[in-house]
Scaffold this active site. Structure first.
Site, PDB file in Angstrom:
ATOM      1  N   SER A 229      -0.932 -15.904  24.845  1.00 26.16           N
ATOM      2  CA  SER A 229      -0.611 -15.937  23.430  1.00 26.16           C
ATOM      3  C   SER A 229      -0.222 -17.099  22.856  1.00 26.16           C
ATOM      4  O   SER A 229       0.470 -18.186  23.729  1.00 26.16           O
ATOM      5  CB  SER A 229       0.487 -14.672  23.260  1.00 26.16           C
ATOM      6  OG  SER A 229       0.893 -14.783  21.841  1.00 26.16           O
ATOM      7  N   TYR A 242       8.577 -10.566  25.524  1.00 31.75           N
ATOM      8  CA  TYR A 242       7.035 -10.888  25.534  1.00 31.75           C
ATOM      9  C   TYR A 242       6.637 -12.053  25.530  1.00 31.75           C
ATOM     10  O   TYR A 242       5.978 -12.430  26.435  1.00 31.75           O
ATOM     11  CB  TYR A 242       6.672 -10.108  24.071  1.00 31.75           C
ATOM     12  CG  TYR A 242       5.193 -10.152  23.699  1.00 31.75           C
ATOM     13  CD1 TYR A 242       4.219  -9.427  24.433  1.00 31.75           C
ATOM     14  CD2 TYR A 242       4.744 -11.380  22.961  1.00 31.75           C
ATOM     15  CE1 TYR A 242       2.843  -9.585  24.259  1.00 31.75           C
ATOM     16  CE2 TYR A 242       3.387 -11.526  22.596  1.00 31.75           C
ATOM     17  CZ  TYR A 242       2.508 -10.533  23.086  1.00 31.75           C
ATOM     18  OH  TYR A 242       1.101 -10.757  23.164  1.00 31.75           O
TER      19      TYR A 242
HETATM   20  P1  NAD Z   1      -4.047  -3.349  22.077  1.00 29.77           P
HETATM   21  O1  NAD Z   1      -3.037  -2.279  22.276  1.00 29.77           O
HETATM   22  O2  NAD Z   1      -5.439  -2.855  21.392  1.00 29.77           O
HETATM   23  O3  NAD Z   1      -4.478  -3.589  23.772  1.00 29.77           O
HETATM   24  C1  NAD Z   1      -3.484  -3.317  24.683  1.00 29.77           C
HETATM   25  C2  NAD Z   1      -3.531  -2.478  25.649  1.00 29.77           C
HETATM   26  O4  NAD Z   1      -2.893  -2.751  27.044  1.00 29.77           O
HETATM   27  C3  NAD Z   1      -3.605  -1.019  25.410  1.00 29.77           C
HETATM   28  O5  NAD Z   1      -4.801  -0.552  24.803  1.00 29.77           O
HETATM   29  C4  NAD Z   1      -3.357  -0.378  26.623  1.00 29.77           C
HETATM   30  O6  NAD Z   1      -4.556   0.002  27.235  1.00 29.77           O
HETATM   31  C5  NAD Z   1      -3.029  -1.288  27.405  1.00 29.77           C
HETATM   32  N1  NAD Z   1      -1.604  -1.114  27.988  1.00 29.77           N
HETATM   33  C6  NAD Z   1      -0.397  -1.382  27.653  1.00 29.77           C
HETATM   34  N2  NAD Z   1       0.481  -0.927  28.449  1.00 29.77           N
HETATM   35  C7  NAD Z   1      -0.090  -0.269  29.699  1.00 29.77           C
HETATM   36  C8  NAD Z   1       0.260   0.381  30.654  1.00 29.77           C
HETATM   37  N3  NAD Z   1       1.706   0.507  31.033  1.00 29.77           N
HETATM   38  N4  NAD Z   1      -0.773   0.882  31.498  1.00 29.77           N
HETATM   39  C9  NAD Z   1      -1.938   0.779  31.197  1.00 29.77           C
HETATM   40  N5  NAD Z   1      -2.640   0.206  30.020  1.00 29.77           N
HETATM   41  C10 NAD Z   1      -1.731  -0.510  29.408  1.00 29.77           C
HETATM   42  O7  NAD Z   1      -3.755  -4.604  21.794  1.00 29.77           O
HETATM   43  P2  NAD Z   1      -4.331  -6.249  21.737  1.00 29.77           P
HETATM   44  O8  NAD Z   1      -3.826  -6.930  20.786  1.00 29.77           O
HETATM   45  O9  NAD Z   1      -5.833  -6.197  21.812  1.00 29.77           O
HETATM   46  O10 NAD Z   1      -3.840  -6.552  23.378  1.00 29.77           O
HETATM   47  C11 NAD Z   1      -4.585  -7.170  24.055  1.00 29.77           C
HETATM   48  C12 NAD Z   1      -3.588  -8.482  24.724  1.00 29.77           C
HETATM   49  O11 NAD Z   1      -3.655  -9.468  23.563  1.00 29.77           O
HETATM   50  C13 NAD Z   1      -2.192  -8.103  25.129  1.00 29.77           C
HETATM   51  O12 NAD Z   1      -2.225  -8.910  26.545  1.00 29.77           O
HETATM   52  C14 NAD Z   1      -1.743  -8.918  24.220  1.00 29.77           C
HETATM   53  O13 NAD Z   1      -0.167  -9.103  24.650  1.00 29.77           O
HETATM   54  C15 NAD Z   1      -2.476 -10.131  23.592  1.00 29.77           C
HETATM   55  N6  NAD Z   1      -2.387 -10.626  22.377  1.00 29.77           N
HETATM   56  C16 NAD Z   1      -2.591  -9.744  21.377  1.00 29.77           C
HETATM   57  C17 NAD Z   1      -2.506 -10.513  20.067  1.00 29.77           C
HETATM   58  C18 NAD Z   1      -2.704  -9.807  18.958  1.00 29.77           C
HETATM   59  O14 NAD Z   1      -2.400 -10.310  17.658  1.00 29.77           O
HETATM   60  N7  NAD Z   1      -3.052  -8.750  18.774  1.00 29.77           N
HETATM   61  C19 NAD Z   1      -2.070 -11.804  20.051  1.00 29.77           C
HETATM   62  C20 NAD Z   1      -1.543 -12.543  21.258  1.00 29.77           C
HETATM   63  C21 NAD Z   1      -1.967 -12.038  22.185  1.00 29.77           C
END
Ligand code: NAD
Ligand code: MG
Length: 337
Positions: A229, A242
């Site tokens: 991130s 985080y």
């Molecule tokens: P999202 O909520 O759509 O995806 C995250 C997924 O993590 C969930 O769908 C879930 O299936 C899984 N998850 C969480 N806890 C879990 C558990 N205990 N067991 C099994 N699965 C679990 O959101 P996203 O933004 O697509 O996140 C994906 C990645 O991107 C994450 O690592 C997040 O930190 C990273 N990220 C997102 C952003 C943003 O702005 N959306 C920015 C930087 C990094």
């Protein structure tokens, strides 16, 4: 009265934002069809200003209980459902994607399947409605789909997850460790040990357990991709735990890459900026922050998951054979690496 006005204007925004998204997607789909017909290739998109491709803030105020469903977001995120067209860049590959039900992982799953890969997705049982849609899309692309619900905070489940992915796919050569937990706490004094542990287990321990279980199955030429991130480099004050895990993921990527090249496995990470996903409307942002989400980056809007999927594709393809130990960013003009 003020509330009525606010909710009316929010409804308008929802309609406008949704309409804008549909128009943009439809425009691209039409243009792609035309181009595909005239040139026989599937990778051409019309020239478009990235600032106006997708909805901009303000967004309708919304919150969901953790972990959130993409299907209940307004506007619905674009994961490439109607727009991503593959060119066989991952034909015959076998990929496991954690958090593949929604958001960035879902966009990667759709892109991988349309590029010719069989795909296993892991997700939480509460996310079954989102996961069903992804499984359907993967199968519609003519690829094998494996659904693996369960909680990756549990080591035994992580091991079983990898074994089930390997047996369901008939092998494994791409691992996308992407699942993540993110909650806001204004002060370190508000972060309980339970919350700290939850974040660390999801973002770090599970990544470690799944990677360790996967490597013995992965032949030379395989690729591992982590999701870090912008918070790895510029930690948000209200996401201490985080951000720390995301910095560790970037570090782990580089360390593991130097080790795994002895097996012919490449290891890279993607560092997203603000993306419009369930993570952002299920306990991370305040209502006001959701309404203004993405406003702070030079592009002036959040990214849609479909806009980062090509980075996951690129890092997995054999064409990226010299790329290992890198962190690729996509943050609308902000962020580091
Ligand atoms: P999202 O909520 O759509 O995806 C995250 C997924 O993590 C969930 O769908 C879930 O299936 C899984 N998850 C969480 N806890 C879990 C558990 N205990 N067991 C099994 N699965 C679990 O959101 P996203 O933004 O697509 O996140 C994906 C990645 O991107 C994450 O690592 C997040 O930190 C990273 N990220 C997102 C952003 C943003 O702005 N959306 C920015 C930087 C990094
Ligand atoms: Mg989800």
């Amino acid at each position: 009265m003020a509330d009525d006005t606010a909710s009316t204007s929010r409804r308008r925004l929802m309609q406008d934002a949704t309409a804008g998204l549909v128009t943009a997607v439809a425009a691209r789909a039409v243009a792609q069809t035309d181009t595909a017909n005239s040139t026989g290739t599937a990778d051409a998109s019309p020239l478009a200003d990235p600032r106006s491709l997708y909805p901009r803030p303000p967004f309708p105020a919304q919150q969901q209980p953790w972990p959130g469903l993409a299907g209940r977001m307004t506007p619905r995120p674009d994961h490439g459902e109607t727009s991503y067209r593959g060119t066989g860049r991952l034909n015959g590959r076998k990929a496991l994607i954690t958090g593949g039900d929604s958001g960035i992982g879902r966009a990667a799953a759709i892109a991988y399947a349309r590029e010719g890969a069989d795909v296993a997705i892991s997700y939480l049982p509460a996310e079954e409605p989102d996961a069903r849609e992804v499984i359907h899309i993967i199968r519609s692309a003519g690829r094998k789909a494996v659904a693996l619900p369960g909680d990756i905070r549990d080591e035994a489940f992580c091991k079983a997850l990898v074994e089930q992915a390997v047996s369901g796919l008939g092998g494994l050569d791409i691992l996308v460790s992407n699942a993540g937990r993110q909650q806001s706490h204004n002060s370190i004094l508000d972060i309980t040990t339970e919350q700290f542990d939850w974040t660390a287990r999801t973002n770090l321990y599970a990544m470690f357990w799944i990677t360790r279980a996967a490597i013995p199955h992965m032949p030379p030429g395989s690729a591992i991709i982590y999701t870090s991130s912008v918070n790895a480099y510029e930690p948000s004050a209200n996401r201490l735990d985080y951000a720390m895990t995301k910095a560790a993921i970037a570090n782990f990527t580089k360390g593991l890459a130097t080790q795994m090249i002895s097996r012919g496995i490449r290891v890279n990470a993607v560092a997203p900026g603000p993306f419009w996903t369930g993570l952002q409307v299920s306990g991370v942002q305040t209502t006001e922050n959701v309404e203004r989400f993405g406003e702070q980056v030079p592009m002036g809007r959040p990214g849609q998951p479909a806009e980062i999927a090509p980075v996951y594709v690129q890092l997995a393809t054999p064409q990226a054979s010299y790329v290992t130990g890198q962190v690729y960013g996509a943050a609308g003009g902000a962020g580091q690496p």
